[in-house]
Structure formats: structure tokens, C-alpha cells
Design an enzyme around this catalytic site. Sequence first.
Site, PDB file in Angstrom:
ATOM      1  CG  ASP A  70      -1.978  -1.137   1.172  1.00  0.00           C
ATOM      2  OD1 ASP A  70      -1.963  -1.939   0.225  1.00  0.00           O
ATOM      3  OD2 ASP A  70      -2.780  -1.232   2.133  1.00  0.00           O
ATOM      4  CB  CYS A  91      -2.141  -2.884   5.271  1.00  0.00           C
ATOM      5  SG  CYS A  91      -3.866  -2.315   5.101  1.00  0.00           S
ATOM      6  CE  LYS A 113      -3.937  -4.452   1.237  1.00  0.00           C
ATOM      7  NZ  LYS A 113      -4.649  -3.415   2.003  1.00  0.00           N
TER       8      LYS A 113
HETATM    9  C1  VGL Z   1      -4.626   0.700   5.666  1.00  0.00           C
HETATM   10  C2  VGL Z   1      -6.239   1.556   7.025  1.00  0.00           C
HETATM   11  C3  VGL Z   1      -7.189   1.431   6.039  1.00  0.00           C
HETATM   12  C4  VGL Z   1      -3.188   0.314   5.492  1.00  0.00           C
HETATM   13  C5  VGL Z   1      -5.559   0.539   4.657  1.00  0.00           C
HETATM   14  O1  VGL Z   1      -2.724   0.234   4.335  1.00  0.00           O
HETATM   15  O2  VGL Z   1      -2.519   0.094   6.530  1.00  0.00           O
HETATM   16  N1  VGL Z   1      -4.980   1.200   6.846  1.00  0.00           N
HETATM   17  N2  VGL Z   1      -6.818   0.918   4.844  1.00  0.00           N
END
Ligand code: VGL
Length: 203
Positions: A13, A156, A111
Site C-alpha cells: 500500500d 496492513c 484488496k
Molecule cells: C490501511 C487503514 C485502512 C493500510 C488501509 O494500508 O494500513 N490502513 N486501509
Amino acid sequence: MSVASTEAILVIDVQNDFCPGGALAVAGGDEVVPEINRILRDFPVRVFTQDWHPLGHSSFASSHPGRVPFELVDMAYGPQVLWPDHCVQGSDGADFHEDLHVEPADVILRKGFRPEIDSYSAFYENDQITPTGLEGYLRSRGVRRVTLTGLATDFCVAWSALDAARLGFEVNLKLEACRAIDLDGSLDAALAEMEAAGVMLIA
Ligand code: VGL
Ligand code: ZN
């Protein structure tokens, strides 16, 4: 860094919304980019994930009247933190950081695309039973060990590391290449949980 032929890097991410100026900015989130770029090509298998939510996703506080970001709610599958709207499919915020070397990626796994369920981990959605398919991908490529990098350490990245350990992969977490959200001590809790699960925290 010496890397075995059966080792994968997971880049979690590294998207604009998790970097300074983004909708769910992680302090120093952009600082992971040069570190990831530096080590990426050392790994024979390279997987990037992309948080990828439809508008009105159930993890967004804006989808729950009267709720605000960072509150906890009960979902059908258990407790869920509510987030500001982020990583909406096709938005600039959902794009990878512009300096991240994405070309070497073997696979880009999206995702969080199901409206009713969030997915922190690269392996399972937040019900912890719906698989993303990554386990099968890694096993069919002969991967035995994964090195985790990216954002955010305590969400994540941690959920991915814990699932990887539970699935029997050897797991390294490269701290220099990760940054945390750190909501109410969530970073220390995640680090302790990962250590207890056998995740190797490396510099
Ligand atoms: C994430 C919160 C919501 C992350 C993704 O990548 O850690 N955190 N969506
Ligand atoms: Zn998300």
C-alpha cells in the site's frame, strides 16, 4: 542484503493517500519509497498491494451516519476501525507514490474492493477467512520466505505479516521500509504480536 531464490518482497500500500498530503496520511509515509526502490531488485519475486475501495466502502466513516473517522464499530465479521475516505478506485489517492518503482512488480494485488468488508492483509480479508489468492500465488512460485515493507506497519503490514506467519512462511519485517499510523498504541501492540508470532523484525 542476501536473499534466497525462494524469497518474495511484499510492498504494501505505498499509495498517495497514505503519504503526506493524502487522505489517511501516515507520518513519513513517503520515506519508505527510496528504501523500497533500493532493495526491490534483490528479490526474485515482487508483489505490490494496492488498497482499492469502491465509493461508499463500509470501512469509511462517511458510510456510517453519526460516526467519525478512527472510531471503532462492530461489523458482521468483528470490530472495524472507521477511516476517512481513502484509496477510492481510480482516484489519484489510490495511485502508487510517483517515485515508487512499480515496473519490477511481478503482480499487483488489489484488496478492499468488496463494499461490505475491509481487507488489511494481503492474504485474507478482515473476516480472516476470505482469501485474496496471494497464498496460492506465492506457493506456486516456490516462495518460502517473505519480506514485508510499506504502509502502515500497524495495520496492513502487520496483518499481512501475521497471516504469512500463520500460513507457515518465514517472515521478515523491514522496519526502515515501513511507517505506522500508531492509533492509541497500535504500533507497540502490533510489534509485540508480530514478535510473538515469530516475525523477524529487521533494520
Ligand atoms: C490501511 C487503514 C485502512 C493500510 C488501509 O494500508 O494500513 N490502513 N486501509
Ligand atoms: Zn483501506
